[in-house]
Design a protein around this motif. Structure first.
Motif, PDB file in Angstrom:
ATOM      1  N   MET A 140       7.507   7.969   5.015  1.00 16.91           N
ATOM      2  CA  MET A 140       6.351   7.358   4.373  1.00 16.91           C
ATOM      3  C   MET A 140       5.424   6.844   5.459  1.00 16.91           C
ATOM      4  N   GLN A 141       4.174   7.030   5.231  1.00 15.44           N
ATOM      5  CA  GLN A 141       3.237   6.552   6.226  1.00 15.44           C
ATOM      6  C   GLN A 141       2.800   5.146   5.880  1.00 15.44           C
ATOM      7  N   ARG A 142       2.922   4.277   6.856  1.00 22.99           N
ATOM      8  CA  ARG A 142       2.431   2.918   6.655  1.00 22.99           C
ATOM      9  C   ARG A 142       0.988   2.861   7.084  1.00 22.99           C
ATOM     10  N   PRO A 143       0.140   2.322   6.261  1.00 20.59           N
ATOM     11  CA  PRO A 143      -1.245   2.188   6.710  1.00 20.59           C
ATOM     12  C   PRO A 143      -1.320   1.210   7.862  1.00 20.59           C
TER      13      PRO A 143
ATOM     14  N   ASP B 213       0.301  14.312  -2.422  1.00 20.77           N
ATOM     15  CA  ASP B 213       0.519  13.381  -1.331  1.00 20.77           C
ATOM     16  C   ASP B 213       1.298  14.088  -0.214  1.00 20.77           C
TER      17      ASP B 213
ATOM     18  N   ARG C 187       5.238  16.515  -7.081  1.00 18.69           N
ATOM     19  CA  ARG C 187       5.417  17.255  -8.335  1.00 18.69           C
ATOM     20  C   ARG C 187       4.696  18.594  -8.355  1.00 18.69           C
TER      21      ARG C 187
ATOM     22  N   GLN D  23       0.824  -1.213   0.000  1.00 19.15           N
ATOM     23  CA  GLN D  23       0.000   0.000   0.000  1.00 19.15           C
ATOM     24  C   GLN D  23       0.854   1.257   0.000  1.00 19.15           C
ATOM     25  N   THR D  24       1.968   1.211   0.738  1.00 21.20           N
ATOM     26  CA  THR D  24       2.841   2.394   0.703  1.00 21.20           C
ATOM     27  C   THR D  24       3.489   2.539  -0.669  1.00 21.20           C
ATOM     28  N   TYR D  25       3.767   1.416  -1.285  1.00 21.38           N
ATOM     29  CA  TYR D  25       4.432   1.500  -2.582  1.00 21.38           C
ATOM     30  C   TYR D  25       3.538   2.173  -3.616  1.00 21.38           C
TER      31      TYR D  25
ATOM     32  N   THR E  60       9.005  10.757   0.909  1.00 26.69           N
ATOM     33  CA  THR E  60      10.098  10.052   1.586  1.00 26.69           C
ATOM     34  C   THR E  60      11.167  11.058   1.977  1.00 26.69           C
TER      35      THR E  60
ATOM     36  N   LYS F 223       1.858   4.649  -3.301  1.00 32.76           N
ATOM     37  CA  LYS F 223       1.988   6.108  -3.246  1.00 32.76           C
ATOM     38  C   LYS F 223       3.265   6.595  -3.918  1.00 32.76           C
ATOM     39  N   SER F 224       4.092   5.678  -4.336  1.00 32.73           N
ATOM     40  CA  SER F 224       5.369   6.078  -4.930  1.00 32.73           C
ATOM     41  C   SER F 224       5.146   6.918  -6.181  1.00 32.73           C
ATOM     42  N   MET F 225       6.140   7.720  -6.501  1.00 27.87           N
ATOM     43  CA  MET F 225       6.022   8.567  -7.690  1.00 27.87           C
ATOM     44  C   MET F 225       6.453   7.827  -8.942  1.00 27.87           C
TER      45      MET F 225
ATOM     46  N   VAL G  71      -5.955  -2.288   6.239  1.00 27.38           N
ATOM     47  CA  VAL G  71      -5.791  -3.248   5.162  1.00 27.38           C
ATOM     48  C   VAL G  71      -6.886  -4.296   5.244  1.00 27.38           C
TER      49      VAL G  71
END
Lengths: 1018, 428
Positions: free
Chosen positions: B418-421, B368, B316, A416-418, B372, A420-422, B426
């Protein structure tokens, strides 16, 4: 200073000033100064007699070559300098020569004689470099010269030259493949080489020239395993890869018994989806039957040897070595042992990204077969935002393969975090990975599906599109429960533009139009409107949707379908036109329509199996892991298939080397120690079968491993010794074993002199001065240190051989009741290796005690030394006592005079060494022995004549006579010496082989021979 | 094995080529350039590229692609590892492995490549042997050579190749005998926005600089060797001795080398020496966003955290950032959207912070909020795993060497933000 050199200086000066103008700057090169002129300058410099000018010229030429400029027209000028004295000029000329010889074959021949001369140089490094350059010149005409040079170099004394010869083999082979047969002979010869330096190179040559000749490896297999750790890194890789293939042909699959478990426990649950139960049942039955037939699996000790000797290399700093060992374990080790490689592979992930890339590819393949071993390292595969995309995608692959019921929730959280990657490619791959997890693990399918549906409202269209595609695949598994998702997706057609996603949605609606009876026609209506603007892939799906709706709901959609088909009829793409025509014929009933239209519904709405989402790495392991072919998933040129395990093991005895022809000398200290500890082997040992002996070999290795290690650790003074020593334990064992045998032989020799049945090769040579014990052993580069250590080793191990002759030192009458005898015990004298041990036996024949027996006042020739025996305090009447004293006779036959004192009297005595009693133990190879033998002539020769009676005409008789005459005992040796013996017998009676050992300061002569049937020589 | 080598610079020019077998036309690199174009980032060029007749295996170091041409099956790692070894050698020889350095020393480079491979198979890759064959260029030697016309090719023959310890050259002499060991540990970590550790590992190396006369035999022992979970050695280390006693026993190469690299067992909890608190918010509809970031030390055993550098890839949509750093300087690149903040040393009394506002592209949707954040730092005189060298002994030589050991901890791949859900979301 002569005027000539002055001129040269001037010229040198001017040229170095004008240096930049020579135009090796690419910009000024081609256009402004003509090539002709530029090269003229260089030619002039090359022709000068000053090395510095030549060097300057060569440097420029090499710089041109490096930039890819053509410098071939300078060939005649350059090749002249091939014999230049200056090393750097010479080297650069070599560089040039190797680069252009192929283009200028005739001129290149001019240089050959220089190299041929170099091949004869006394310096091994010059020989090697001459061979290296000669073999790099790709001129067909010199193939015979090369062949000759390689053959000669292959038997060179220097291992470095032999290594170069091994390197030259593939060069010659690529130049002229016709030479293969001859080259194989050379390879065979070099494979038998015992030095670590050669091993890697020759196996590389083997792999390039004759990888199919696996039979050449048999005899060298154990040696290669044992040498492996000391071979240089690059050689290790080649050897390990080759041995993997070898082992696959020679040993049995260690996992035969667990295979069926593996299938049963296959955790992916694939069976439920796409394997019919019947099939599975059959498979299992077959497996069980096969199992029943098989005997319980016992691992071949040679198989074990390979696994054990490669394991330490997992700690190598070289990633290629680690990978090679990892693939070896993956392909060869029992399932329970494969796990050790995981840690090392995970370590490689810290390395450069290219290394990571290759390692991850291999890990991905491994995780499919053996997931368990990487599970503890799950977190090492977590993706960092700084990883390059190709690494991210591979890590994702590994994570997906590792997912199971227990860790899926953490993995999904990561995923899930991935998202959000750009990095959009990576996000798309993540969504697919989620899809695969969902298909593989039933428990999380709904969770995943929900998660993916949430993604449908993502801002990023690519994410949405990818989700649609994945959801489509997931829905196919249980469509009836998810009509609301289909409805949701139907709504997306208004917004989503990615063609693949649109096509997927349309397919879904068409396929499951019965679940969404109201929405489907509406979607078709919208699509009909936009048909002309859609991508081809979408158009095809619109036609499909129309057809399916026509078949299920023709009332509502008949007109729409007609409309769509008409649009498609005039489409630019012929695929679409064809499809439209085909579908129209199939579904729209006309009078001409064929029999097929009846089945239209069946054709279009058949139950389609859900797609299988499987890893692209599935089944890649039929390629040898770590190979280029595996990485590309396509067979690369020159790839050697990894053979399947044989059903029954080929004869393991092919690997037996009947008599180890060498012993390793580097670990002499240790061996000495061990030797003492070891009990003798029982007699049966010697006759035991090949497997058994191999077995015991490995047992003893593991048994005494710790002992040897602690021994080594205890002595920091061993520093001069190489690593080799500590690590070739196995080898030591082998040697030791045959040493033990030899020792036993010696002992036995005392009792019955000729040990004819002995298969061992062992010489005893009694020299005029020294005792030579000849053992067949490995060539040592450092013969000096070798000798000393061998002496030490022999202190405790050589028992007197043959019958020992006793001499009288003091008659009991002259000694007034004290009788003294002495003999040469043929034992090394431990306090001083240069001394000869003399055993002295005192007998007290008087009625009174003799006290304080000791030596006094020795009168010796210069250089001679004496080591007195410790004083005997008391010798009771009638008793006998034996002591040992050492005398260094200094290689002469001069007598040692001294006084023997008791508490009351002194006696003058002297000991004169008889011929053949001054000896020292020395190791040498049979070849060395022969060589030394050849040098012993004239002064060193002792001839004796024996007359044989009628009765001793048989070999045994002769042998006995000779042994007693020459004061030697016997052992067997190679066939050549044996034949020597026979020749002599034909001659009649005379024995005169001179044998000896030359050490610079002494020469020995004696006799050595062998007898007995020799089972070694074929 | 390795047919040819091409060096390609970042602008796509081949500036050096070397062939070990027949000449392969440089047009083979066109396939490489194609792949390079396709890849979005330089590091995304696939390391292995198949072409109709050859295979290209490349590594990227110092913005130079080293492209090896292969014709038949060979383990790809073999080639990759070798290419890296080539780069290491260049670095060792020229200090820097840049295009300019290679062009300046093209003859030495050629001589080196000639010695390192024979017919495409590695021959001499040990730096000690190579240095015996070809002397590294130094300013002094270059000057002397131009005056006297002498060479930088070793006069004596490479006896090292024949020795049982090929990694050590013979006849080494120093007036000051010194042996220095640097224990350098790197923390690789992924940390959640809330500060909880997702994964953390310690990777360490012991780099040595040994300048000792003769043939010394060293042993190095640790106070707590158990910490080392997985190790890889320089070939000089006696493996058996390590297995039995956990002592490093070796005859060192001359000069700089990496003695050992290790991994600290992941069972041990890894102390994370710094923490980051950050808050980045964007309001829907507004073209402004808030940025707040504070750093602080944590579990550093009293040692100062130095050379701190924070970098973050902002979304961006961010046009510009107008921030205020309590210490150090920050830069924001509006093109790449990369924010870097050179913090320097963290003062525990006054924690460094970076605050301010960001301007967003008008009309862009809300970006977002959890980019990172990558942190680099150094802590001197401490190995974060607690590894300690017990003693270093020398055998085989009489003199007394000077011994030195230095510890350092660095951030490896240290990322946070980074935020982990939460698990439950989940499951939901």
């Amino acid at each position: 200073m002569s005027s000539g050199s002055g001129f040269g200086d001037e010229k040198g000066g001017s040229s170095s000033v004008g240096e930049p103008e020579y135009g090796h700057d690419p910009a000024s090169g081609g256009i402004f100064s003509s090539d002709y002129k530029r090269h003229d300058d260089l030619k002039e410099m090359l022709d000068s007699n000053k090395d510095s000018l030549k060097l300057e010229a060569m440097k420029r030429i090499v710089a041109m070559i490096a930039r890819g400029k053509n410098a071939s027209d300078l060939f005649p000028a350059v090749v002249k300098n091939v014999a230049c004295k200056n090393i750097e000029v010479k080297k650069l000329v070599y560089v040039y020569l190797v680069r252009y010889a192929e283009e200028q074959q005739d001129l290149a021949l001019l240089s050959i004689s220089t190299f041929q001369r170099g091949l004869k140089d006394p310096n091994q490094l010059i020989r090697a470099s001459a061979l290296r350059v000669l073999s790099s010149i790709r001129v067909t005409i010199i193939v015979p010269i090369m062949m000759l040079a390689i053959k000669e170099a292959a038997s060179d004394m220097s291992p470095y030259v032999r290594k170069t010869a091994a390197h030259a083999i593939p060069k010659l082979y690529s130049l002229d493949p016709e030479q293969k047969d001859q080259l194989i002979e050379v390879i065979e010869k070099l494979l038998a080489d015992k030095t670590t330096l050669v091993a890697g190179s020759v196996v590389m040559a083997f792999e390039e020239v004759c990888p199919e000749r696996i039979d050449l490896i048999h005899k060298n297999y154990r040696k290669l395993c044992n040498l492996l750790i000391d071979v240089e890194e690059w050689g290790q890789v080649v050897i390990i890869n080759m041995l993997t293939r070898y082992a696959r042909t020679q040993f049995l699959n260690p996992n035969v018994n667990v295979k069926s478990d593996l299938i049963k426990s296959n955790p992916l649950g694939e069976k439920a989806f796409y394997g019919s139960d019947d099939e599975e049942g059959k498979e299992e039955k077959a497996e069980a039957a096969a199992l029943a037939k098989r005997k319980p699996y016992v691992m071949d000790p040679d198989h074990r040897l390979l696994l054990r000797n490669t394991k330490p290399l997992l700690q190598s700093r070289n990633a290629a070595v680690v990978m090679a060992v990892a693939q070896l374990y993956f392909h060869l080790a029992p399932k329970a042992e494969v796990g050790v490689i995981a840690k090392a592979l995970v370590r490689l992930m810290r390395s450069h990204s290219e290394v990571q890339y290759v390692v991850l590819q291999n890990v991905a393949t491994m995780t499919i077969k053996r997931r368990g071993m990487f599970e503890p390292y799950l977190k090492s595969f977590y993706i960092r935002s700084t990883d390059p995309t190709q690494i991210k995608i591979l890590k994702l692959e590994v994570l997906t393969n590792l997912a199971n019921e227990t860790n899926i929730s953490t993995i999904l959280r990561e995923f899930q975090t991935y998202i959000k990657s750009m990095d959009k490619d990576f996000v798309a791959a993540t969504i697919q990975a989620i899809g695969r997890c969902a298909t593989n693990i039933g428990e999380v399918r709904d969770t995943c599906l929900n998660g993916l549906v949430q993604l449908l409202s993502n801002r990023d269209e690519l994410v949405v599109a990818e989700s649609v595609v994945v959801i489509k695949k997931l829905l196919q598994m249980q469509p009836e429960q998810h009509s609301d998702i289909i409805k949701h997706m139907a709504k997306l057609t208004d917004n989503i533009q990615v063609p693949m996603a649109r096509a997927s949605i349309l397919w879904l609606i068409g396929e499951y139009c019965e679940h969404v009876p109201k929405i489907a026609p509406d979607v078709l209506r919208k699509m009909a409107k936009t048909f002309t603007n859609e991508e081809d892939i979408v158009k095809l799906q619109i036609i499909n949707l129309a057809a399916k709706l026509y078949l299920t709901n023709s009332k509502q959609t008949k007109l729409l379908t007609q409309y769509v088909l008409n649009l498609a009829k005039y489409d630019q793409n012929y695929d679409i036109r064809d499809r439209a025509r085909f579908i129209r014929q199939l579904i729209v009933p006309t009078d001409k329509s064929g029999a097929l239209s009846k089945y239209a519904k069946k054709l279009f709405l058949a139950l389609k199996p859900a797609p299988v989402l499987e890893s692209p790495f599935k089944d890649r392991d039929h390629f040898q892991l770590g190979s280029l072919s595996h990485l590309l998933n396509a067979k690369a040129g020159g790839y050697q298939e990894l053979p399947d395990w044989p059903e029954t093991a080929p004869d393991p005895s092919v690997r037996n080397v009947e008599v180890p022809e060498w012993t390793k000398c580097s670990s002499r200290e240790k061996r000495k120690e061990k030797k003492v500890e070891k009990p003798f082997y029982s007699d049966s040992e010697e006759e035991s079968g090949p497997t058994e002996s191999a077995d015991s070999e490995s047992d003893s290795a593991s048994g005494s491993g710790s002992g040897s290690e602690s021994e080594e650790s205890g002595s920091g003074s061993e520093s001069e010794e190489s690593r080799e020593e500590s690590e070739s334990e196995q080898e030591d064992k082998e040697d030791e074993e045959d040493k033990r045998k030899k020792k036993k032989k010696t002992d036995r020799g005392k009792v019955k002199a000729p040990a004819v049945e002995s298969p061992e090769r062992f010489f005893f040579i009694f020299s005029r001065f020294r005792f030579l014990i000849l053992e067949v052993q490995r060539l040592a580069s450092d013969s000096c240190s070798l000798r000393t250590s061998c002496r030490r080793w022999h202190k405790k191990t050589i028992a007197p051989s043959g019958s020992v002759k006793t001499y009288e030192l003091l008659h009991r009458i002259t000694g007034e009741g004290l009788g003294v005898e002495y003999c040469f015990s043929r034992q090394p004298f431990s306090p001083d290796a240069h001394m000869v041990a003399v055993q002295i036996m005192f007998t007290n024949n008087t009625n009174a005690e003799t006290k304080n027996l000791h030596v006094e006042d020795p009168k010796l020739q210069s250089g001679m030394r004496i080591k007195e025996f410790p004083e005997i305090e008391l010798l009771p009447p009638g008793e006998m006592v034996t002591v040992v004293m050492g005398i260094d006779f200094c290689d002469s036959t001069q007598a040692a005079n001294f006084q023997l004192c008791t508490h009351i009297r002194k006696f003058f005595v002297s000991i004169q060494p008889p011929v053949g009693e001054l000896m020292m133990p020395v190791f040498m190879t049979e070849n060395e022995f022969k060589k030394e033998q050849g040098q012993l002539m004239g002064m060193n020769e002792i001839s004796e004549k024996l007359t044989l009676g009628e009765k001793c005409q048989n070999e045994h008789g002769i042998v006995q006579r000779v042994t007693s005459a020459a004061n030697v005992s016997r052992s067997s040796c190679s066939s050549s010496l044996k034949s020597n013996l026979q020749v002599c017998r034909k001659d009649g009676v005379q024995w005169d082989f001179s044998v000896g050992y030359c050490d610079g300061d002494w020469h020995n002569a004696g006799e050595g021979y062998s007898t007995g049937p020799n089972p070694v020589a074929p | 094995m390795i047919h040819s080598l091409f060096l390609v610079n970042s602008s796509g020019d081949i500036f050096l080529e070397k062939h070990w077998k027949s000449v392969v036309s440089r047009s083979v690199c066109d396939y490489f350039f194609e792949a390079q174009e396709r890849a979005s980032e330089p590091e995304n060029v696939p390391p292995v590229i198949p072409t109709p007749h050859h295979y290209l295996i490349s590594v990227l170091r110092h913005r130079i692609y080293f492209v090896a041409v292969i014709q038949s099956e060979v383990p790809p790692l073999f080639v990759i590892e070798f290419l890296h070894r080539v780069v290491d050698t260049f670095q060792d020889y020229f200090g820097l492995c840049t295009e300019a350095a290679i062009k300046d020393n093209v003859v030495v480079v050629y001589e080196l490549l000639e010695e390192m491979l024979d017919n495409g198979f590695p021959l001499a890759t040990e730096s000690n042997i190579l240095k015996e064959l070809i002397k590294p260029p130094t300013i002094l030697r270059t000057v002397v050579n131009t005056i006297t016309g002498s060479t930088n090719v070793g006069e004596q023959l490479p006896t090292g190749q024949l020795s049982v310890v090929p990694w050590r050259r013979t006849g080494v002499k120093y007036t000051n005998n010194e042996a220095y060991f640097d224990v350098v540990e790197e923390i690789d970590a992924i940390i959640d926005k809330s500060g909880s550790t997702i994964t953390a590992e310690i990777q360490g190396v012991i780099d040595a600089c040994v300048k000792l006369t003769g043939m010394p035999d060293l042993t190095l022992s640790f106070m707590n060797p158990r910490l080392l979970d997985d190790v890889s050695f320089h070939p000089c280390v006696r493996f058996k001795r390590w297995e039995a006693e956990r002592i490093l026993s070796f005859i060192p190469p001359d000069g700089n080398f990496r003695l050992l690299s290790y991994h600290v067992s992941s069972q041990n909890l890894v102390a994370i020496p710094v923490y980051v608190k950050h808050n980045i918010t964007f309001r829907e509809g507004s073209s402004q966003g808030r940025f707040e970031l504070t750093l602080g030390p944590k579990q550093t055993m009293g040692k100062a955290v130095e050379s701190v550098l924070v970098s973050s890839q902002l979304p961006r949509g961010v046009l510009n950032a107008n921030l205020n750093a309590s210490q150090g300087t920050y830069t924001f690149d509006p093109v790449t959207k990369l924010l870097t903040w050179d913090v320097g040393k963290i003062n525990p009394q006054k924690l460094p912070s970076l605050k301010g506002s960001m301007s967003l592209q008008a009309g862009a949707s809300k970006p977002d909020e959890n980019p990172t954040i990558i942190i680099q730092f150094k802590i001197q005189q401490m190995a974060i795993s607690g590894l300690k060298v017990n003693r270093l002994d020398m055998y085989g030589e009489k003199y007394k060497p000077f011994k030195g050991i230095k510890y350092m901890t660095k951030a490896g791949k240290f990322q946070t933000g980074m935020q982990r859900p939460h698990v439950s979301c989940v499951k939901a």
